[in-house]
Motif scaffolding. Structure first.
Motif, PDB file in Angstrom:
ATOM      1  N   LYS A   4       0.834  -1.191   0.000  1.00  0.00           N
ATOM      2  CA  LYS A   4       0.000   0.000   0.000  1.00  0.00           C
ATOM      3  C   LYS A   4       0.875   1.249   0.000  1.00  0.00           C
ATOM      4  O   LYS A   4       1.966   1.257   0.573  1.00  0.00           O
ATOM      5  CB  LYS A   4      -0.932   0.013   1.215  1.00  0.00           C
ATOM      6  CG  LYS A   4      -1.978  -1.088   1.181  1.00  0.00           C
ATOM      7  CD  LYS A   4      -2.973  -0.914   2.302  1.00  0.00           C
ATOM      8  CE  LYS A   4      -4.047  -2.007   2.252  1.00  0.00           C
ATOM      9  NZ  LYS A   4      -5.063  -1.846   3.306  1.00  0.00           N
ATOM     10  N   ALA A   7       0.402   7.003   3.453  1.00  0.00           N
ATOM     11  CA  ALA A   7      -0.796   7.811   3.658  1.00  0.00           C
ATOM     12  C   ALA A   7      -0.610   9.198   3.062  1.00  0.00           C
ATOM     13  O   ALA A   7       0.455   9.785   3.139  1.00  0.00           O
ATOM     14  CB  ALA A   7      -1.101   7.918   5.150  1.00  0.00           C
ATOM     15  N   THR A  80     -12.407   1.799   9.662  1.00  0.00           N
ATOM     16  CA  THR A  80     -11.502   2.667   8.922  1.00  0.00           C
ATOM     17  C   THR A  80     -10.798   1.865   7.836  1.00  0.00           C
ATOM     18  O   THR A  80     -10.696   0.634   7.908  1.00  0.00           O
ATOM     19  CB  THR A  80     -10.463   3.313   9.846  1.00  0.00           C
ATOM     20  OG1 THR A  80      -9.742   2.279  10.531  1.00  0.00           O
ATOM     21  CG2 THR A  80     -11.138   4.228  10.862  1.00  0.00           C
ATOM     22  N   ASP A  82      -7.858   1.227   6.933  1.00  0.00           N
ATOM     23  CA  ASP A  82      -6.718   0.346   7.197  1.00  0.00           C
ATOM     24  C   ASP A  82      -7.124  -1.026   7.735  1.00  0.00           C
ATOM     25  O   ASP A  82      -6.286  -1.915   7.875  1.00  0.00           O
ATOM     26  CB  ASP A  82      -5.724   1.017   8.141  1.00  0.00           C
ATOM     27  CG  ASP A  82      -6.333   1.429   9.467  1.00  0.00           C
ATOM     28  OD1 ASP A  82      -7.518   1.107   9.710  1.00  0.00           O
ATOM     29  OD2 ASP A  82      -5.632   2.078  10.260  1.00  0.00           O
ATOM     30  N   GLU A  83      -8.406  -1.210   8.007  1.00  0.00           N
ATOM     31  CA  GLU A  83      -8.888  -2.508   8.485  1.00  0.00           C
ATOM     32  C   GLU A  83      -9.281  -3.437   7.339  1.00  0.00           C
ATOM     33  O   GLU A  83      -9.613  -4.606   7.584  1.00  0.00           O
ATOM     34  CB  GLU A  83     -10.113  -2.306   9.384  1.00  0.00           C
ATOM     35  CG  GLU A  83      -9.879  -1.446  10.617  1.00  0.00           C
ATOM     36  CD  GLU A  83     -11.165  -1.173  11.358  1.00  0.00           C
ATOM     37  OE1 GLU A  83     -11.942  -2.124  11.574  1.00  0.00           O
ATOM     38  OE2 GLU A  83     -11.411   0.000  11.710  1.00  0.00           O
TER      39      GLU A  83
END
Length: 333
Positions: A4, A7, A80, A82-83
């Motif tokens: 990923k 951020a 959220t 990121d889960e």
């Protein structure tokens, strides 16, 4: 293992975007994502436990006002971002791909592939190519062909380079996502049929574009473009209402941190409306279908550097977020 991106301060333009996500060990589901990375499960909002993103787009005109209201209010947040695992945002029925649609890119190719015995200065040949591109934009038609949905993979998934692919290359592209059926629509009405936009990296094995055994039949897009995972897509579908001008977006692709492609969609020969209209003159475009709009200059062939195992591609388009994919070698069977 997926990779990923780091951020960012803004995930996408506008109050919300659409994604297809899954929890660990859970099924994929269509989601609304807010700019602060909150996730709303659209199955519960829309009352359909079997809903997919294509189902959302099938009913886009009715659903869009509800999503707009939901994006600006405190909805039933499931968690959220990121889960969850981020998948390709939609599974299209049809994929329309295109080539030779960025002016500078095609001019560069024209200059690089001069005819034997053509000793004119580069400036003269470049001016000739520019004139050809201007005439093509005014008088000619886009170059569109068909891709396979099975080539699509997620925006952070690994890209498997087939053992037979001698010259795998990247091609960052703006993709329009259809939200209303379109058949024989005018250029003026074409964007009314676009639900939103997403990022596509339309990988190509340059070594198999042209058939060596039968050169007279031309290009072989099946073999050169449609290996599994050759079209990383997403991460989001950003509604068209959040993109002020699809003809003024910046496309940037970095290979291992080094910028390879960096161009504006202003350089398109045929804009999004013309591409969608043209494809619809023959085919019936369906909700969830993708219309890829070509790739700008800066492909691997230009740099003399093709993809290999271990490479990481970071691709971004203004307002549409970013994807990161790592290349891996095919495991021998």
């Amino acid at each position: 293992m997926s990779v990923k991106p780091e951020a960012a301060s803004a995930l996408f333009a506008g109050p919300f975007a659409l994604a297809t996500l899954s929890a660990p060990e859970g099924p994929a589901f269509p989601a609304l994502v807010t700019p602060d990375a909150q996730v709303i499960d659209l199955r519960s909002v829309l009352g359909d436990v079997g809903l997919t993103m294509r189902g959302v787009l099938d009913d886009w005109e009715a659903v869009r006002p509800r999503l707009t209201a939901l994006g600006g209010a405190a909805g039933p947040v499931r968690g959220t971002l990121d889960e969850f695992r981020v998948h390709a945002p939609v599974e299209p029925r049809q994929v329309f791909q295109s080539g030779a649609n960025y002016r500078q890119h095609v001019i560069d190719l024209h200059v690089a592939h001069r005819a034997p015995g053509d000793d004119r200065p580069e400036e003269e040949r470049r001016a000739e190519a520019a004139e050809i591109m201007d005439r093509r934009a005014a008088e000619d038609l886009p170059y569109v062909f068909i891709g396979l949905p099975s080539a699509i993979t997620g925006p952070y998934d690994e890209v498997v380079l087939p053992a037979w692919a001698e010259k795998p290359d990247w091609e960052l592209e703006l993709a329009a996502v259809i939200g209303r059926p379109a058949h024989r629509v005018s250029v003026e009405a074409a964007l009314d049929h676009v639900a939103g936009y997403t990022i596509a990296n339309d990988l190509t094995d340059r070594a198999t574009v042209f058939r060596r055994d039968m050169p007279q039949i031309g290009t072989d897009w099946l073999r050169s473009k449609n290996a599994p995972g050759f079209t990383p897509l997403g991460p989001w579908i950003v509604p068209a209402s959040s993109i002020a001008d699809p003809g003024d977006l910046r496309l940037t692709l970095k290979l291992n941190g080094e910028t390879m492609q960096d161009e504006s969609t202003k350089d398109m020969i045929f804009n999004v409306a013309r591409m969608v209209s043209y494809a619809s003159q023959t085919a019936r475009l369906l909700p969830g279908d993708l219309v890829l709009t070509g790739s700008p200059a800066g492909n691997g062939m230009h740099w003399g550097r093709l993809l290999r195992a271990g490479d990481v591609m970071d691709a971004s388009i203004t307002g549409l977020g970013a994807q990161r994919t790592r290349c891996v070698a095919e495991v021998a069977r």
